[in-house]
Each structure stands twice: as structure tokens, then as C-alpha cells.
Design a protein around this motif. Sequence first.
Motif, mmCIF file in Angstrom:
data_model
loop_
_atom_site.group_PDB
_atom_site.id
_atom_site.type_symbol
_atom_site.label_atom_id
_atom_site.label_comp_id
_atom_site.label_asym_id
_atom_site.label_seq_id
_atom_site.Cartn_x
_atom_site.Cartn_y
_atom_site.Cartn_z
ATOM 1 N N MET A 1 1.851 3.048 7.526
ATOM 2 C CA MET A 1 1.769 3.842 6.384
ATOM 3 C C MET A 1 3.011 3.833 5.583
ATOM 4 S SD MET A 1 -1.049 4.761 7.328
ATOM 5 C CE MET A 1 -1.565 6.295 6.505
ATOM 6 N N CYS A 2 2.783 3.873 4.227
ATOM 7 C CA CYS A 2 3.774 3.724 3.250
ATOM 8 C C CYS A 2 4.652 4.785 3.491
ATOM 9 C CB CYS A 2 3.219 3.566 1.827
ATOM 10 S SG CYS A 2 4.530 3.577 0.422
ATOM 11 N N PRO A 3 6.171 4.916 3.336
ATOM 12 C CA PRO A 3 6.866 5.976 3.387
ATOM 13 C C PRO A 3 6.825 6.949 2.196
ATOM 14 C CG PRO A 3 8.066 3.831 2.822
ATOM 15 C CD PRO A 3 6.643 3.501 2.973
ATOM 16 N N HIS A 4 6.361 6.520 1.199
ATOM 17 C CA HIS A 4 6.382 7.249 0.010
ATOM 18 C C HIS A 4 5.299 8.559 0.289
ATOM 19 C CE1 HIS A 4 4.684 7.994 -4.614
ATOM 20 N NE2 HIS A 4 6.091 8.722 -4.248
ATOM 21 N N GLN A 5 3.898 8.151 0.227
ATOM 22 C CA GLN A 5 2.766 9.273 0.330
ATOM 23 C C GLN A 5 1.946 8.772 1.295
ATOM 24 O OE1 GLN A 5 1.177 10.456 -3.296
ATOM 25 N NE2 GLN A 5 3.235 11.159 -3.997
ATOM 26 N N GLU A 6 2.140 8.020 2.533
ATOM 27 C CA GLU A 6 1.593 7.681 3.810
ATOM 28 C C GLU A 6 0.353 7.033 3.375
ATOM 29 O OE1 GLU A 6 2.417 8.612 7.025
ATOM 30 O OE2 GLU A 6 4.188 8.824 6.154
ATOM 31 N N PHE A 7 0.281 6.111 2.496
ATOM 32 C CA PHE A 7 -0.873 5.222 1.988
ATOM 33 C C PHE A 7 -1.003 4.154 3.026
ATOM 34 C CE2 PHE A 7 -3.635 2.464 -0.413
ATOM 35 C CZ PHE A 7 -4.486 3.256 -0.788
ATOM 36 N N PRO A 8 -2.291 3.607 3.490
ATOM 37 C CA PRO A 8 -2.120 2.447 4.334
ATOM 38 C C PRO A 8 -1.537 1.183 3.719
ATOM 39 C CG PRO A 8 -4.179 3.440 4.328
ATOM 40 C CD PRO A 8 -3.249 4.108 3.391
ATOM 41 N N THR B 1 3.539 -4.859 -1.792
ATOM 42 C CA THR B 1 3.552 -3.941 -2.457
ATOM 43 C C THR B 1 2.192 -2.887 -2.257
ATOM 44 O OG1 THR B 1 3.899 -5.559 -4.459
ATOM 45 C CG2 THR B 1 2.756 -3.534 -5.122
ATOM 46 N N CYS B 2 2.660 -1.856 -2.139
ATOM 47 C CA CYS B 2 1.856 -0.657 -1.861
ATOM 48 C C CYS B 2 0.790 -0.412 -2.988
ATOM 49 C CB CYS B 2 2.482 0.612 -1.613
ATOM 50 S SG CYS B 2 1.351 2.043 -1.198
ATOM 51 N N ALA B 3 -0.626 -0.136 -2.591
ATOM 52 C CA ALA B 3 -1.630 -0.265 -3.677
ATOM 53 C C ALA B 3 -1.632 1.108 -4.107
ATOM 54 C CB ALA B 3 -3.050 -0.197 -2.819
ATOM 55 N N ALA B 4 -1.040 2.251 -3.637
ATOM 56 C CA ALA B 4 -1.001 3.273 -4.185
ATOM 57 C C ALA B 4 -0.309 3.561 -5.415
ATOM 58 C CB ALA B 4 -0.780 4.241 -3.262
ATOM 59 N N HIS B 5 0.968 3.211 -5.252
ATOM 60 C CA HIS B 5 1.964 3.432 -6.411
ATOM 61 C C HIS B 5 2.711 2.391 -6.755
ATOM 62 C CE1 HIS B 5 0.960 7.520 -4.550
ATOM 63 N NE2 HIS B 5 0.297 7.710 -5.774
ATOM 64 N N LEU B 6 2.634 1.475 -6.024
ATOM 65 C CA LEU B 6 3.241 -0.125 -6.324
ATOM 66 C C LEU B 6 4.672 -0.117 -6.010
ATOM 67 C CD1 LEU B 6 1.639 -0.920 -10.018
ATOM 68 C CD2 LEU B 6 0.651 -1.124 -7.557
ATOM 69 N N TRP B 7 5.092 0.767 -5.068
ATOM 70 C CA TRP B 7 6.352 0.461 -4.502
ATOM 71 C C TRP B 7 6.307 -0.723 -3.726
ATOM 72 C CZ3 TRP B 7 8.946 5.297 -1.803
ATOM 73 C CH2 TRP B 7 9.288 6.278 -2.492
ATOM 74 N N GLN B 8 7.419 -1.410 -3.940
ATOM 75 C CA GLN B 8 7.599 -2.742 -3.292
ATOM 76 C C GLN B 8 8.621 -2.977 -2.144
ATOM 77 O OE1 GLN B 8 8.027 -4.882 -7.197
ATOM 78 N NE2 GLN B 8 5.995 -5.874 -6.577
HETATM 79 S S1 FES Z 1 1.930 5.893 -1.265
HETATM 80 FE FE1 FES Z 1 2.890 3.827 -1.376
HETATM 81 S S2 FES Z 1 3.806 3.772 -3.147
HETATM 82 FE FE2 FES Z 1 3.021 5.712 -3.073
#
Ligand code: FES
Length: 114
Positions: free
Chosen positions: A43-50, A62-69
Motif C-alpha cells: 500500500m502507498c505510504p501516502h493514503q494506503e492506495f494499492p 508511480t502510484c495511481a492515486a496521486h502520482l507519488w513516485q
Molecule cells: S495514495 Fe499513493 S500518491 Fe496518494
Amino acid sequence: MAFRPACALDDLWEGEMKEVEIDGTRVLLVHAARDRVSAFAAMCPHQEFPLANGDLTDGVLTCAAHLWQFDAETGAGLNPVDCALKRFASRCEDGRVLVDLEAAVPSGPAQDRR
Ligand code: FES
């Protein structure tokens, strides 16, 4: 150290990533470079998106939710740089990817991609 089988190396080609479950823990396997597979918390450390729903291009995850890389090999944050993926020890052996959930690995610096 307790390395457990995560998947067959043939099921994770170079340039691919996939989520697996090991002892109830969701783990993201990333085959960013030849026969080197990294294992991260799924899970992404930003908001737990897969993270498996994200994109893997040229060694950058690149996370699909908010594009953190993130650096797909080390887990280091690229954008923003003050974050990192939780990384587990991993190795390839006898055609299998093995992961040790008890052995956290520092995310390390981003790879030089010039
Ligand atoms: S949850 Fe991954 S960038 Fe926001």
C-alpha cells in the motif's frame, strides 16, 4: 531470517510488478531489473492506495492515486523525496522469488537513471 516463497520468477517478468499475499501480508513484488526483484509493503505510504494499480516505467513506480513516485528498486521517494516504501528483504533462488517479512531493508537512495 525466514525467507518464504512469494512467486515463481517466470511469473514476474522484467518490467512487471504484482501483489502477492504472504502469511496474510500484502506484498508488492517489483522486477525492475534483470533477476533483481524488490519487495515492498503493497500500500502507498501516502493514503494506503494499492501500488499494484500504479505504473512501472523505466524503474520508476508511480502510484495511481496521486502520482507519488518511488524508485522501483530501492523504494526511495522520488516525488516527493521525503517518503519511502517499506521494503522487505528479497532474493531470487532456484527460479523462485523469496521474501523475508521479518527483515526490513532501508529504502536506500534512488538509483542514478542517467
Ligand atoms: S495514495 Fe499513493 S500518491 Fe496518494
